[in-house]
Design a protein around this motif. Structure first.
Motif, PDB file in Angstrom:
ATOM      1  N   GLN A 110       8.660  14.668  -0.663  1.00 36.93           N
ATOM      2  CA  GLN A 110       9.022  15.860  -0.762  1.00 36.93           C
ATOM      3  C   GLN A 110       8.235  16.670  -1.319  1.00 36.93           C
ATOM      4  O   GLN A 110       8.028  17.523  -1.649  1.00 36.93           O
ATOM      5  N   GLN A 111       6.849  16.167  -2.068  1.00 38.99           N
ATOM      6  CA  GLN A 111       5.646  16.994  -2.519  1.00 38.99           C
ATOM      7  C   GLN A 111       5.539  17.885  -1.097  1.00 38.99           C
ATOM      8  O   GLN A 111       4.863  19.055  -1.417  1.00 38.99           O
ATOM      9  N   LEU A 112       5.094  16.690  -0.237  1.00 38.46           N
ATOM     10  CA  LEU A 112       4.268  17.688   0.996  1.00 38.46           C
ATOM     11  C   LEU A 112       4.756  18.667   1.527  1.00 38.46           C
ATOM     12  O   LEU A 112       4.929  19.403   1.697  1.00 38.46           O
ATOM     13  N   GLU A 113       6.926  18.603   1.789  1.00 36.46           N
ATOM     14  CA  GLU A 113       7.408  20.088   2.432  1.00 36.46           C
ATOM     15  C   GLU A 113       7.562  20.668   1.608  1.00 36.46           C
ATOM     16  O   GLU A 113       7.267  22.085   1.465  1.00 36.46           O
ATOM     17  N   LEU A 114       6.837  20.665  -0.177  1.00 40.07           N
ATOM     18  CA  LEU A 114       7.260  21.564  -0.845  1.00 40.07           C
ATOM     19  C   LEU A 114       5.997  22.554  -0.734  1.00 40.07           C
ATOM     20  O   LEU A 114       5.565  23.790  -0.366  1.00 40.07           O
ATOM     21  N   LEU A 115       4.694  21.810  -0.606  1.00 37.07           N
ATOM     22  CA  LEU A 115       3.624  21.951  -0.205  1.00 37.07           C
ATOM     23  C   LEU A 115       3.053  23.199   1.270  1.00 37.07           C
ATOM     24  O   LEU A 115       2.837  24.429   1.258  1.00 37.07           O
TER      25      LEU A 115
ATOM     26  N   GLU B 176       1.200  14.660  -9.786  1.00 35.72           N
ATOM     27  CA  GLU B 176       1.594  14.355  -8.313  1.00 35.72           C
ATOM     28  C   GLU B 176       0.556  15.021  -6.911  1.00 35.72           C
ATOM     29  O   GLU B 176       0.326  16.167  -7.171  1.00 35.72           O
ATOM     30  N   PRO B 177      -0.343  14.125  -6.839  1.00 38.55           N
ATOM     31  CA  PRO B 177      -1.521  14.002  -5.718  1.00 38.55           C
ATOM     32  C   PRO B 177      -1.206  14.897  -4.916  1.00 38.55           C
ATOM     33  O   PRO B 177      -0.327  14.287  -3.987  1.00 38.55           O
ATOM     34  N   HIS B 178      -2.297  15.932  -4.593  1.00 37.65           N
ATOM     35  CA  HIS B 178      -1.718  16.980  -3.300  1.00 37.65           C
ATOM     36  C   HIS B 178      -3.502  17.559  -3.121  1.00 37.65           C
ATOM     37  O   HIS B 178      -4.315  17.712  -4.085  1.00 37.65           O
ATOM     38  N   SER B 179      -3.628  17.891  -1.542  1.00 38.08           N
ATOM     39  CA  SER B 179      -4.733  18.990  -1.550  1.00 38.08           C
ATOM     40  C   SER B 179      -4.418  19.759  -0.002  1.00 38.08           C
ATOM     41  O   SER B 179      -3.368  19.220   0.686  1.00 38.08           O
ATOM     42  N   ALA B 180      -4.736  21.086   0.059  1.00 30.61           N
ATOM     43  CA  ALA B 180      -4.331  21.851   1.103  1.00 30.61           C
ATOM     44  C   ALA B 180      -6.134  22.384   1.621  1.00 30.61           C
ATOM     45  O   ALA B 180      -6.180  23.428   0.852  1.00 30.61           O
TER      46      ALA B 180
ATOM     47  N   ILE C 122       0.795  -1.503  -0.092  1.00 25.46           N
ATOM     48  CA  ILE C 122      -0.062  -0.128   0.281  1.00 25.46           C
ATOM     49  C   ILE C 122       1.011   1.133  -0.015  1.00 25.46           C
ATOM     50  O   ILE C 122       1.595   1.230   0.781  1.00 25.46           O
ATOM     51  N   HIS C 123       0.788   2.657  -1.242  1.00 26.13           N
ATOM     52  CA  HIS C 123       1.101   3.313  -1.125  1.00 26.13           C
ATOM     53  C   HIS C 123       0.888   4.015  -0.393  1.00 26.13           C
ATOM     54  O   HIS C 123      -0.542   4.896  -1.507  1.00 26.13           O
ATOM     55  N   HIS C 124       0.633   4.569   0.621  1.00 26.70           N
ATOM     56  CA  HIS C 124      -0.035   5.870   1.551  1.00 26.70           C
ATOM     57  C   HIS C 124       0.416   6.812   1.097  1.00 26.70           C
ATOM     58  O   HIS C 124       2.141   7.243   0.808  1.00 26.70           O
ATOM     59  N   GLY C 125      -0.196   8.296   1.273  1.00 28.78           N
ATOM     60  CA  GLY C 125       0.812   9.685   0.897  1.00 28.78           C
ATOM     61  C   GLY C 125       1.035  10.169   2.310  1.00 28.78           C
ATOM     62  O   GLY C 125       0.982   9.691   3.407  1.00 28.78           O
ATOM     63  N   ALA C 126       1.302  11.439   2.363  1.00 32.87           N
ATOM     64  CA  ALA C 126       1.969  11.995   3.354  1.00 32.87           C
ATOM     65  C   ALA C 126       1.307  12.993   4.005  1.00 32.87           C
ATOM     66  O   ALA C 126      -0.012  13.980   3.193  1.00 32.87           O
ATOM     67  N   ALA C 127       0.887  13.658   5.222  1.00 26.43           N
ATOM     68  CA  ALA C 127      -0.186  14.617   5.475  1.00 26.43           C
ATOM     69  C   ALA C 127       0.193  15.155   7.009  1.00 26.43           C
ATOM     70  O   ALA C 127       1.344  14.642   7.455  1.00 26.43           O
TER      71      ALA C 127
ATOM     72  N   VAL D 120      -3.302  19.169   5.616  1.00 21.06           N
ATOM     73  CA  VAL D 120      -2.095  19.428   4.158  1.00 21.06           C
ATOM     74  C   VAL D 120      -2.503  17.548   3.910  1.00 21.06           C
ATOM     75  O   VAL D 120      -1.783  16.877   4.151  1.00 21.06           O
ATOM     76  N   ARG D 121      -2.587  17.338   2.473  1.00 23.27           N
ATOM     77  CA  ARG D 121      -1.464  15.788   1.947  1.00 23.27           C
ATOM     78  C   ARG D 121      -1.000  16.042   0.853  1.00 23.27           C
ATOM     79  O   ARG D 121      -1.481  17.136  -0.637  1.00 23.27           O
ATOM     80  N   ALA D 122      -0.769  15.362   0.405  1.00 24.40           N
ATOM     81  CA  ALA D 122       0.729  14.578  -0.736  1.00 24.40           C
ATOM     82  C   ALA D 122       0.996  13.259  -0.855  1.00 24.40           C
ATOM     83  O   ALA D 122       1.129  12.864   0.582  1.00 24.40           O
TER      84      ALA D 122
END
Length: 369
Positions: free
Chosen positions: A246-251, A211-215, A163-168, A240-242
């Motif tokens: 790396q994408q989460l840190e940018l967000l 790159e899936p992301h949301s805030a 399972i490739h979970h996202g970061a939050a 905030v999710r990605a």
């Protein structure tokens, strides 16, 4: 004389108990006692985590260690108008599946050690860190997790090797402006105007669409105490999710810049704290391939599903953040789970518990690659 229970009946009995007696994060003391009593009955050695709930059991011999983690906490939520602990994320199933694997393995001749980690407080995102600090993966080379998947991801009978979970990230903030009379808005500093600017700022952040992301704002409280008072103060929270760390840190960096600019624009004081972080999955191809082979051997190739990418998060991935050389993967179990994870009326076909126990026993028995 009572008839001895089959492996399947034993696993179902364990599940029924854990489902009936859920405990929320950091309060899983009776759950820990029950797991310990089961291990005593199975004559399996274990150690408690000490000042927190949870425990670690181990079987086999040798220098190499392969481990599996089960999270043991429940959610606190409203069910039929009553607030209560509730296993709507399926951690009661995770406990039962991992205990089932132990039951299948305990009398086999193993060429390495197998560690079973029963971890508290996954729902708060900090149980894995606390368990890591208490030596849970010391000496471990390969770590596996397991989790039921909603029906839109996996149907009953299908098992995913990873399972490739996202970061939050989660943020809490406050605004300190100045209240004003509704007839004299020029005399105050309106917190609602600031909140609207924060909302617009979030919608103005553009990262790669690949790159899936949301805030998004998830809480806003701004109350002047009366309909003719313009509130100067407010509090808010943000989710905030990605898909990747790396994408989460940018967000997060862009949100930080945006909040600072809004603070200057409105000449108000605004404070915020990033209160929690759950990393995205760093899946080991070695661990995922071991799981893939185990699924085929335990159930048959027709039961193998692809690896899953999901926007949800899990603190399981803190183990690889803290120990990057760890080869880790979380196995996804199809169970016809509906309406969804964290839904107060979540339900699933519990025959999936047996499939999962077989797969886990097979992958944990394998010599580490």
């Amino acid at each position: 004389m009572s008839k001895a229970l089959t492996v399947e009946e034993t696993i179902y009995q364990w599940f029924d108990h854990f489902h009936k007696y859920p405990e929320v994060s950091w309060k899983e003391f009776e759950t820990t006692k029950k797991i310990a009593s089961i291990l005593d009955e199975l004559h399996v050695s274990y150690r408690l985590l000490g000042d927190i709930p949870g425990l670690i059991a181990e079987i086999g011999t040798g220098n190499e260690i392969v481990a599996v983690r089960a999270d043991i906490d429940a959610l606190w939520q409203e069910v039929d108008g009553k607030w209560q602990a509730n296993h709507s994320c399926g951690h009661d199933a995770n406990i039962s599946m991992v205990l089932g694997a132990l039951l299948l393995l305990k009398d086999r001749s193993l060429q390495h050690r197998v560690r079973f980690i029963f971890q508290p407080a996954e729902e708060l995102g900090n149980g894995a860190c606390a368990t890591f600090d208490r030596g849970a993966v010391d000496g471990v080379s390969h770590l596996f997790g397991v989790h039921l998947r909603p029906i839109e991801e996996l149907p009953l009978g299908k098992v995913s090797p990873a399972i490739h979970h996202g970061a939050a990230y989660f943020l809490e903030g406050s605004i300190q402006g100045i209240d004003a009379h509704g007839a004299r808005p020029h005399q105050g500093k309106n917190a609602i105007d600031v909140i609207m600017a924060v909302q617009q700022m979030l919608h103005s952040i553009h990262l790669s669409p690949f790159e899936p992301h949301s805030a998004k704002l998830t809480k806003i409280i701004a109350d002047g105490g009366s309909t003719n008072i313009i509130p100067g103060n407010a509090c808010f929270s943000m989710d905030v999710r990605a898909q990747h760390n790396q994408q989460l840190e940018l967000l997060r960096s862009k949100i930080e810049s945006g909040l600072k600019s809004i603070q200057q624009q409105f000449e108000i004081n605004m404070s915020w704290n990033w209160i929690d972080f759950t990393p995205g999955a760093e899946v080991s191809s070695v661990a995922a391939n071991m799981a893939k082979t185990a699924i085929i051997e335990a159930l048959g190739e027709e039961h193998l599903a692809d690896e899953i990418t999901t926007p949800g998060s899990d603190d399981f991935h803190f183990y690889t953040v803290k120990k990057p050389e760890l080869k880790a993967a979380m196995i996804g179990i199809g169970a016809n789970l509906t309406p969804g994870l964290h839904h107060p009326k979540m339900t699933f076909d519990r025959s999936a518990l047996i499939d999962a126990a077989k797969v886990l026993a097979c992958v944990l028995e394998k010599k580490p690659e």
